[in-house]
Scaffold this active site. Structure first.
Site, short mmCIF file in Angstrom:
data_model
loop_
_atom_site.label_atom_id
_atom_site.label_comp_id
_atom_site.label_asym_id
_atom_site.label_seq_id
_atom_site.Cartn_x
_atom_site.Cartn_y
_atom_site.Cartn_z
N TYR A 99 0.85 -1.20 0.00
CA TYR A 99 0.00 0.00 0.00
C TYR A 99 0.89 1.25 0.00
O TYR A 99 1.75 1.40 0.85
CB TYR A 99 -0.89 -0.04 1.23
CG TYR A 99 -2.05 0.94 1.26
CD1 TYR A 99 -2.20 1.96 0.32
CD2 TYR A 99 -3.02 0.85 2.25
CE1 TYR A 99 -3.26 2.83 0.36
CE2 TYR A 99 -4.10 1.72 2.31
CZ TYR A 99 -4.22 2.72 1.35
OH TYR A 99 -5.28 3.59 1.40
N CYS A 100 0.67 2.13 -0.97
CA CYS A 100 1.36 3.42 -1.05
C CYS A 100 2.88 3.20 -1.04
O CYS A 100 3.41 2.43 -1.83
CB CYS A 100 0.88 4.33 0.06
SG CYS A 100 1.49 6.03 -0.04
N VAL A 101 3.61 3.87 -0.14
CA VAL A 101 5.06 3.72 -0.13
C VAL A 101 5.47 2.30 0.27
O VAL A 101 6.54 1.83 -0.09
CB VAL A 101 5.71 4.77 0.80
CG1 VAL A 101 5.35 4.52 2.26
CG2 VAL A 101 7.21 4.81 0.63
N GLY B 19 4.06 -0.20 -1.01
CA GLY B 19 4.08 -0.84 -2.32
C GLY B 19 5.34 -0.51 -3.09
O GLY B 19 5.89 -1.36 -3.81
N PHE C 245 -1.67 -1.10 -3.96
CA PHE C 245 -2.72 -0.12 -3.68
C PHE C 245 -2.11 1.27 -3.80
O PHE C 245 -1.18 1.62 -3.06
CB PHE C 245 -3.28 -0.28 -2.26
CG PHE C 245 -4.03 -1.56 -2.00
CD1 PHE C 245 -4.44 -2.39 -3.02
CD2 PHE C 245 -4.33 -1.93 -0.69
CE1 PHE C 245 -5.13 -3.57 -2.75
CE2 PHE C 245 -5.01 -3.10 -0.42
CZ PHE C 245 -5.41 -3.92 -1.45
#
Length: 631
Positions: free
Chosen positions: A367-369, A371, A395
Site C-alpha cells: 500500500y502506497c510507499v 508498495g 494499492f
C-alpha cells in the site's frame, strides 16, 4: 421642495426609481435586490457582554501564545522558519520578476485585474440601487466554503466573495502565464499561490464570514472564548506545535474499537511486528496473503473497524492474512534504510509466513510507499532467485514519479539537503511534518474548515475513525526517508533502472509475476496517471484497476456499503486518458474483483491455519505493541 417631494412620490423622476421600488422603500424592504432585514442578524444587541467575551478570548489566546513560545524560548523546539519562507519568496519573486521586467506586461496584468474589479464593483452598485433584478441570476456557487446563502444574498459578503475569487484567479493566471519558468518552479509557485489564497479566504475570518459573524453576535462572542481555549489545548497537546483537531480522539482506542480483528503477533524484529489473523472459515486459500503497509502511517487503516476492515473481509473470504506492523522509529533507527526495511521487514515477514504455514509461495499486497518498497524488494528478489512472492497487488503505489503530483513541490536538492540536516540532529523526521505536508495538498478541505470550526466557531469535532487514524502519525527514520526522497521523488531511480540496493542495480522489468495495480481517481498523493505510467515498467502481466474516490476512501470501500465504483479496461497500454475514456465502469467496491483475480491465479484450498501453526508462539494479541506508540 414641495414639487420635488411630489415628483418622488408619483413618478420615477430623474433617479430612475420605479413606483414598485418606491413602494418597496416605503414598506421597509428597501431597494429591490437588497432587503435591510438581512442586516438584522449582524447587529450587536449586547455590546457589553460581547466586549467581556472578547477580552476572555484574548486572554485564552495569550495562553495559547505562551504555550507555543515556551518550548522555543527553552530551546526545546527550533523552528527553521526562514527556510520555507525563503523558498516561498524565492519562488514567487521569479514570477514577479517576469511581470515587472516589462512595463507593457505590468500594465497588462494590472489592466486585467482592474477590469475584473470594476465589473464586480458595477454589479455590486447595481444591487444596492435595485437595478440588479434586471440582470440574469448568478449560477449556484460550487465552492463548499461559500455554501451559506448570504454569500450571494447579502451584497457585502457577495462583494467579498467576488473580490476573493477575482484576486485568486488573477494570482493563478500570473503564475500560469509567466514565461521562462522551469516546470518545477512553476509547480512550486502554483502550489504556494493555492496555499496563500486558501489561507486568505474570507471564510477564515470572523468579520468576513457571514455564518461566523452571525454566530459571534448570537452567542455574544462565547464561541471565540471556547475556540481560543481549544487552540491553547491543541498547542499544549502538540507540546508547543499546533495539533489541529480533526476529530474527537476520546472516542477511539486502538485495540479496543479500532484494529480489533482477532489475531496474534507471532514474530518481531527491530523494525516490525508480524501479525497473523485468526481464520473464520473452515478452509483457506493455500497461498497465504502478506500485506506490506506504508511506514508513513499505521497499518490499521486496513482494519479501522469490523464494518470497514479490509483485513477482516479478506479473512472471511478464506485468506490466511499476515500484516507487517512497522515500528514507530526513534533515534535508534536513524541508520535503517531501505535495505534494512526489506531484509528486516519484508524478508523477515516472508520467513515468518513460511515457518507458520509451511508455504513457500505467497500473495503480497503493498500500500502506497509500502508498495514502492515491495516493488524494489521484488526487483531485488529477482536477482537473488527468491520466488516466494507469486503474485503482487499494489494499492495506490507509485514506482514512476514523473507525474507524482504536488508532493514534488517539497523535493529538490536544496530542500532535501535542509531536511537531511535537520534529521541528522534527531535521527528521524517527526510525523507531524509529513502530516502537515499531506494536509497542505488539500488545505481548503483538511486545514481551514477545521481551523474555523474549532477555533472560531468553538465547535467540538465529530468522532470520525478515519480522521483519528490520520492524526495517529509516525516518525520516519532518517536513512529511510532520505533514500526514498532522493531515489524516488528527486531522481526517479527505480523507474529509470538506477536504484541500487544490496550491491544490485534494480530493474522492474525483472518482476515477471502477475500484478494487480489499483489506482484511485481523485488521489492527491499517488495520482492515477502516475500509477498508470508505472504499470508499463513491470515485466509481467498487469491488471490496472481505477477506483472511485481518493487515496484512502477509494481503497477502504467495503462491498456492503455499495459506494463509489471502479473501472477496468484490460492491459494498461497507451495513454492514461485514452484508457480511462474507454474503460468499463462497475458500480460498488473493487474488492470482489480483486479476490476473483487472486483465485484465477490459484484457488487451491487447505484446512484453516491457526496463528503461528506449530512452529511459532504468540508474542501478544493483535494489533501488537508497535502500533500503540504515538508521536
Amino acid at each position: 421642495m414641495c414639487n420635488y417631494k411630489r415628483r418622488r412620490k408619483n413618478d420615477p423622476g430623474e433617479d430612475g426609481l420605479s413606483s414598485e421600488r418606491e413602494d418597496a422603500r416605503q414598506n421597509g424592504s428597501g431597494a429591490a435586490g437588497f432587503d435591510p432585514k438581512l442586516i438584522e442578524p449582524y447587529i450587536v444587541k449586547d455590546p457589553e457582554t460581547l466586549a467581556v467575551n472578547v477580552a476572555r478570548a484574548m486572554e485564552n489566546l495569550g495562553k495559547a501564545a505562551s504555550t507555543w513560545l515556551g518550548p522555543r524560548e527553552r530551546g526545546e523546539i527550533v523552528d527553521p522558519v526562514s527556510e520555507p519562507m525563503t523558498e516561498l519568496v524565492k519562488t514567487m519573486s521569479k514570477v514577479t520578476e517576469y511581470w515587472m521586467a516589462d512595463p507593457k506586461r505590468t500594465l497588462e496584468a494590472q489592466t486585467h485585474l482592474m477590469a475584473s474589479v470594476f465589473a464586480m464593483w458595477s454589479r455590486t452598485l447595481s444591487r444596492f440601487s435595485g437595478s440588479a433584478s434586471d440582470q440574469p441570476p448568478e449560477p449556484p456557487i460550487k465552492d463548499k466554503r461559500f455554501a451559506d446563502e448570504d454569500w450571494q444574498r447579502n451584497p457585502f459578503f457577495d462583494f467579498l466573495r467576488q473580490a476573493y475569487v477575482i484576486l485568486s484567479d488573477w494570482a493563478e493566471k500570473l503564475v500560469n502565464e509567466a514565461e521562462g519558468l522551469d516546470e518545477h518552479t512553476r509547480h512550486k509557485a502554483a502550489f504556494y499561490v493555492r496555499q496563500i489564497t486558501a489561507a486568505l479566504s474570507p471564510t477564515n475570518f470572523v468579520v468576513t464570514n457571514p455564518q461566523l459573524y452571525r454566530e459571534t453576535v448570537a452567542s455574544h462572542g462565547a464561541n471565540l472564548v471556547k475556540g481560543m481555549q481549544m487552540l491553547a489545548e491543541d498547542i499544549a497537546a502538540g507540546r508547543g506545535e499546533l495539533r489541529l483537531r480533526h476529530t474527537d480522539t476520546s472516542k477511539f482506542a486502538v485495540g479496543e474499537n479500532m484494529a480489533v480483528t482477532p489475531g496474534k503477533v507471532i514474530a518481531q524484529s527491530d523494525i516490525c511486528e508480524v501479525i497473523q489473523y485468526e481464520p473464520s472459515t473452515e478452509t483457506v486459500l493455500k497461498r497465504p496473503l502478506l500485506i506490506v503497509p506504508p511506514w508513513i502511517n499505521k497499518f490499521y487503516i486496513l482494519d479501522l473497524n469490523p464494518q470497514k476492515s479490509f483485513i477482516k473481509w479478506c479473512v472471511s473470504q478464506g485468506h490466511t492474512v499476515f500484516v507487517i506492523s512497522w515500528v514507530n522509529p526513534d533515534e535508534r533507527h536513524a541508520d535503517k534504510g531501505w535495505e534494512s526495511y526489506i531484509h528486516e521487514g519484508i524478508d523477515f515477514a516472508l520467513d515468518t509466513v513460511e515457518k507458520a504455514t509451511g508455504e513457500q509461495e505467497v500473495n503480497a499486497i503493498g500500500y502506497c510507499v509500502g508498495g514502492t518498497l515491495l516493488a524494489a524488494a521484488l526487483a531485488l528478489h529477482a536477482q537473488q532467485d527468491d520466488n516466494r512472492i507469486a503474485s503482487v497487488t499494489f494499492f495506490t503505489t507509485q514506482v514512476d514519479f514523473t507525474y507524482a503530483g504536488d508532493l514534488k513541490v517539497f523535493v529538490d536538492e536544496a530542500q532535501i539537503g535542509g531536511l537531511e540536516e535537520r534529521m541528522r540532529q534527531t535521527g528521524y523526521l517527526d510525523g507531524s511534518k509529513m502530516a502537515a505536508a499531506f494536509n497542505m495538498l488539500r488545505a481548503s478541505e483538511l486545514i481551514w474548515p477545521y481551523f474555523v470550526n474549532s477555533y472560531l466557531k468553538g465547535q467540538d469535532p465529530m468522532p470520525f475513525d478515519l480522521l483519528y487514524w490520520n492524526s495517529d502519525s509516525t516518525r520516519m527514520a532518517a536513512a529511510n526517508h532520505s533514500f526514498y526522497l532522493r531515489n524516488c521523488y528527486l531522481n526517479n531511480n527505480l523507474s529509470e533502472g538506477r536504484m541500487q540496493l544490496a550491491g544490485k542495480t534494480l530493474s522492474l522489468k525483472d518482476v515477471t509475476i502477475p500484478v494487480y495495480n489499483l489506482a484511485t481517481r481523485e488521489d492527491h498523493i499517488a495520482p492515477a496517471k502516475s500509477v498508470f505510467v508505472g504499470s508499463a515498467l513491470f515485466g509481467g502481466p498487469v491488471e490496472y484497476v481505477l477506483s472511485g474516490s481518493g487515496h484512502i476512501a477509494g481503497v477502504v470501500n467495503p462491498p456492503d456499503k455499495e459506494k463509489y465504483q471502479y473501472w477496468t479496461n484490460g492491459t494498461p497500454v497507451g495513454s492514461y486518458e485514452d484508457w480511462a475514456a474507454n474503460a468499463r465502469e462497475t458500480a460498488g467496491s473493487w474488492w470482489p474483483h480483486w479476490h476473483a483475480w487472486i483465485e484465477a491465479h490459484n484457488s487451491e484450498r487447505v484446512p484453516a491455519r491457526k496463528p503461528g501453526g506449530g512452529a511459532l508462539n504468540a508474542i501478544s494479541d493483535a494489533p501488537g505493541t508497535y502500533v500503540l506508540a504515538r508521536v
